[in-house]
Design a protein around this motif. Sequence first.
Motif, PDB file in Angstrom:
ATOM      1  N   SER A  68      -9.068   4.922   2.553  1.00 36.59           N
ATOM      2  CA  SER A  68      -9.167   4.271   1.250  1.00 36.59           C
ATOM      3  C   SER A  68      -7.969   3.355   1.005  1.00 36.59           C
ATOM      4  O   SER A  68      -8.088   2.333   0.328  1.00 36.59           O
ATOM      5  N   PHE A  69      -6.820   3.703   1.585  1.00 35.29           N
ATOM      6  CA  PHE A  69      -5.673   2.808   1.501  1.00 35.29           C
ATOM      7  C   PHE A  69      -6.013   1.465   2.170  1.00 35.29           C
ATOM      8  O   PHE A  69      -5.770   0.394   1.613  1.00 35.29           O
ATOM      9  N   GLY A  70      -6.609   1.561   3.341  1.00 33.99           N
ATOM     10  CA  GLY A  70      -7.027   0.353   4.053  1.00 33.99           C
ATOM     11  C   GLY A  70      -8.026  -0.452   3.233  1.00 33.99           C
ATOM     12  O   GLY A  70      -7.911  -1.679   3.125  1.00 33.99           O
ATOM     13  N   ASN A  71      -8.982   0.243   2.622  1.00 36.75           N
ATOM     14  CA  ASN A  71      -9.965  -0.454   1.786  1.00 36.75           C
ATOM     15  C   ASN A  71      -9.296  -1.166   0.614  1.00 36.75           C
ATOM     16  O   ASN A  71      -9.569  -2.333   0.350  1.00 36.75           O
ATOM     17  N   SER A  72      -8.422  -0.446  -0.075  1.00 33.38           N
ATOM     18  CA  SER A  72      -7.734  -1.038  -1.226  1.00 33.38           C
ATOM     19  C   SER A  72      -6.963  -2.274  -0.793  1.00 33.38           C
ATOM     20  O   SER A  72      -6.962  -3.301  -1.483  1.00 33.38           O
ATOM     21  N   MET A  73      -6.268  -2.155   0.348  1.00 34.80           N
ATOM     22  CA  MET A  73      -5.502  -3.286   0.869  1.00 34.80           C
ATOM     23  C   MET A  73      -6.430  -4.475   1.116  1.00 34.80           C
ATOM     24  O   MET A  73      -6.131  -5.600   0.722  1.00 34.80           O
ATOM     25  N   LEU A  74      -7.526  -4.190   1.776  1.00 36.29           N
ATOM     26  CA  LEU A  74      -8.475  -5.262   2.115  1.00 36.29           C
ATOM     27  C   LEU A  74      -8.955  -5.966   0.847  1.00 36.29           C
ATOM     28  O   LEU A  74      -8.859  -7.190   0.733  1.00 36.29           O
ATOM     29  N   TYR A  75      -9.451  -5.183  -0.122  1.00 41.89           N
ATOM     30  CA  TYR A  75      -9.985  -5.787  -1.343  1.00 41.89           C
ATOM     31  C   TYR A  75      -8.907  -6.593  -2.070  1.00 41.89           C
ATOM     32  O   TYR A  75      -9.145  -7.712  -2.523  1.00 41.89           O
ATOM     33  N   SER A  76      -7.720  -6.001  -2.169  1.00 40.91           N
ATOM     34  CA  SER A  76      -6.668  -6.654  -2.941  1.00 40.91           C
ATOM     35  C   SER A  76      -6.192  -7.923  -2.247  1.00 40.91           C
ATOM     36  O   SER A  76      -6.075  -8.976  -2.881  1.00 40.91           O
ATOM     37  N   VAL A  77      -5.915  -7.821  -0.948  1.00 40.08           N
ATOM     38  CA  VAL A  77      -5.348  -8.975  -0.247  1.00 40.08           C
ATOM     39  C   VAL A  77      -6.353 -10.117  -0.175  1.00 40.08           C
ATOM     40  O   VAL A  77      -6.036 -11.272  -0.497  1.00 40.08           O
ATOM     41  N   VAL A  78      -7.577  -9.807   0.217  1.00 39.38           N
ATOM     42  CA  VAL A  78      -8.588 -10.870   0.325  1.00 39.38           C
ATOM     43  C   VAL A  78      -8.784 -11.565  -1.016  1.00 39.38           C
ATOM     44  O   VAL A  78      -8.762 -12.796  -1.106  1.00 39.38           O
ATOM     45  N   SER A  79      -8.931 -10.760  -2.078  1.00 40.09           N
ATOM     46  CA  SER A  79      -9.217 -11.385  -3.369  1.00 40.09           C
ATOM     47  C   SER A  79      -8.012 -12.162  -3.891  1.00 40.09           C
ATOM     48  O   SER A  79      -8.169 -13.232  -4.488  1.00 40.09           O
ATOM     49  N   VAL A  80      -6.809 -11.659  -3.640  1.00 37.64           N
ATOM     50  CA  VAL A  80      -5.620 -12.350  -4.139  1.00 37.64           C
ATOM     51  C   VAL A  80      -5.428 -13.687  -3.421  1.00 37.64           C
ATOM     52  O   VAL A  80      -5.176 -14.717  -4.056  1.00 37.64           O
ATOM     53  N   VAL A  81      -5.592 -13.688  -2.109  1.00 38.22           N
ATOM     54  CA  VAL A  81      -5.375 -14.919  -1.343  1.00 38.22           C
ATOM     55  C   VAL A  81      -6.457 -15.945  -1.668  1.00 38.22           C
ATOM     56  O   VAL A  81      -6.167 -17.104  -1.991  1.00 38.22           O
ATOM     57  N   LEU A  82      -7.684 -15.485  -1.627  1.00 38.51           N
ATOM     58  CA  LEU A  82      -8.790 -16.392  -1.949  1.00 38.51           C
ATOM     59  C   LEU A  82      -8.642 -16.894  -3.392  1.00 38.51           C
ATOM     60  O   LEU A  82      -8.792 -18.093  -3.671  1.00 38.51           O
ATOM     61  N   GLY A  83      -8.322 -15.980  -4.280  1.00 41.82           N
ATOM     62  CA  GLY A  83      -8.219 -16.326  -5.699  1.00 41.82           C
ATOM     63  C   GLY A  83      -7.141 -17.360  -5.959  1.00 41.82           C
ATOM     64  O   GLY A  83      -7.362 -18.328  -6.685  1.00 41.82           O
TER      65      GLY A  83
END
Lengths: 273, 290
Positions: A68-83
């Motif tokens: 779940s740490f990996g999932n959280s990282m993925l969601y946060s990083v992808v959305s922050v960079v794209l955003g």
Amino acid sequence: MATKRLFSSLRHLSVWVVSLIMLVPLLLILLNSFKTQGEAASMNFKWPSQWVFSNYTVVIESGKLLQSFGNSMLYSVVSVVLGIVLCAMAAYVLSRKKTRINRFLYLFVVLGITMPVNHIALIKVMQTFNLMNTQIGLSLLYTALQIPFSVFLIYGFVSTVPRELDEAGVIDGCGSNTLFFRIIFPLLLPVVVTVMLLNFLASWNEFIFPLYYLNSSSLWPMTLAVYNFFGRYETAWNLVSADIVLTSLPVILIYLLGQKYIVSGMTAGSVKG
Amino acid sequence: MNIQKKIYPAYFLFGALLLYVFLYVLPSLVGMYYSFTDWSRFDDTVRFIGWDNYKSIFSSDENYLRYIGNTLQLTVVTTILKTVLGLGLALIVGQKLWGKNFHRAVIFLPTVLSFLITGLTFQSILAPSGLLNSFLRTFGLDSWTRNWLYDGNWPFWSIYGIDVWKGMGYIMTIFLAGLMTISKEYYEAADIDGANFWGKLRYITLPLLLPSFAVTTVLNLVYGLRVFDIVYVLTQGGPGDQTEVLYSVIFKLFGYGYYGLGTALSSLMFVIMVVIGYFIIRLLNKEVEA
């Protein structure tokens, strides 16, 4: 003079009381995360008779925390960079080229700050685009959520970058992409860092969207994993505490490192209105 | 004009707009349509039923009006508390004060924590044998101890209290930023005129903080009406349905499979928030231009 001194002591006293009220719950969790289950049952500030560091390993293994740490990282990083890329581009053009339609678009986007999401109907939309219960779906959702406030913050900042730079860049033969990413974007750095930090925190802490749109536990972010863990181990407050500590650690770390940016950026947007 | 087109290309807008329209705005419009249907988990066909969903929301046989009332009450109470406490704290840590940076950082800290963490932590603190009750017992205040998440109206106040605990640091920070923009000269002039603390507060600080008030009120209102996480984690809308708010009910309806009714509640919220948002934006725009 005496009243002034009394006033000053009162100020000190009250602010210490408030700070203490802020810290006590966090320290309580930290301390109890090292206790045995029996001692943690009443969740108090008694010193542990033995320090159980293994609570953390237990939690990491049985709570599937790494996943779940990996999932959280993925969601946060992808959305922050794209955003940040999408919002900075949009805010830049909206702020620089104030045509009638762009003014309208800006208001339309900023209206999203107050606009609620229709979670149930969003399912229909997600299904149409095959985004239900997928990692890319949740990442895109998080990105969309950031857009109104990010555009609002960056839009306010763009006007501090002199317009002459744009024109000079073009005269020197820059294309619009080079101009934006090489010259303008770096100058937006303070607000960019702020927006990224704020959005990272928001994405990391997000709870309601995974609740609606993720069924498979293998895709859960940390928040949902912790909630589920709490449901299963409600009586084991030592483990729940350890889980809470691990989940908050990244957020607190980011806060301590980026406090200046987080606070200054939030205020830069708010003072301008 | 041609050069404008070249340096500020329209396609810079596409990415953000696309995501915003499809994942943020479209669901609300789709939801409006479905709010007039009997869309549910139990039936594959979706029938148009006119205003029936809205009728049941406003019917006195149902509890939805009470849930809306709960949401409004939470919004008003937390907005007031956060504004008063946030402003008070900003006035305190905005001046010379030993350790003010420490206090600012600590008071803001809960803002960055997730509601989930906050909720779980306070569940333990508010439990019958939790920290709060044992703290009261140490001071001989046994009669004050209670089951904070079950007894009487206390579940509401527990939610409000925790929400304020978490949110007032943010509000304080915005007021602090507002205080920074006020020129020291006003206060110096007031000192020369012999103004006292309250006079300066009343005639300098508060009027000049008006923009900050506007921002914090907007944030508090928008947050309060959309509240979900803290209620869900602390009480799940309970005991019974006592503390249910709009968003927690929508989630419950989703769980039960009553999608049409859920979208109707969401749509109602959508209309209210968009109207509020429209006026806020007009207000803020005026201020920026003035």
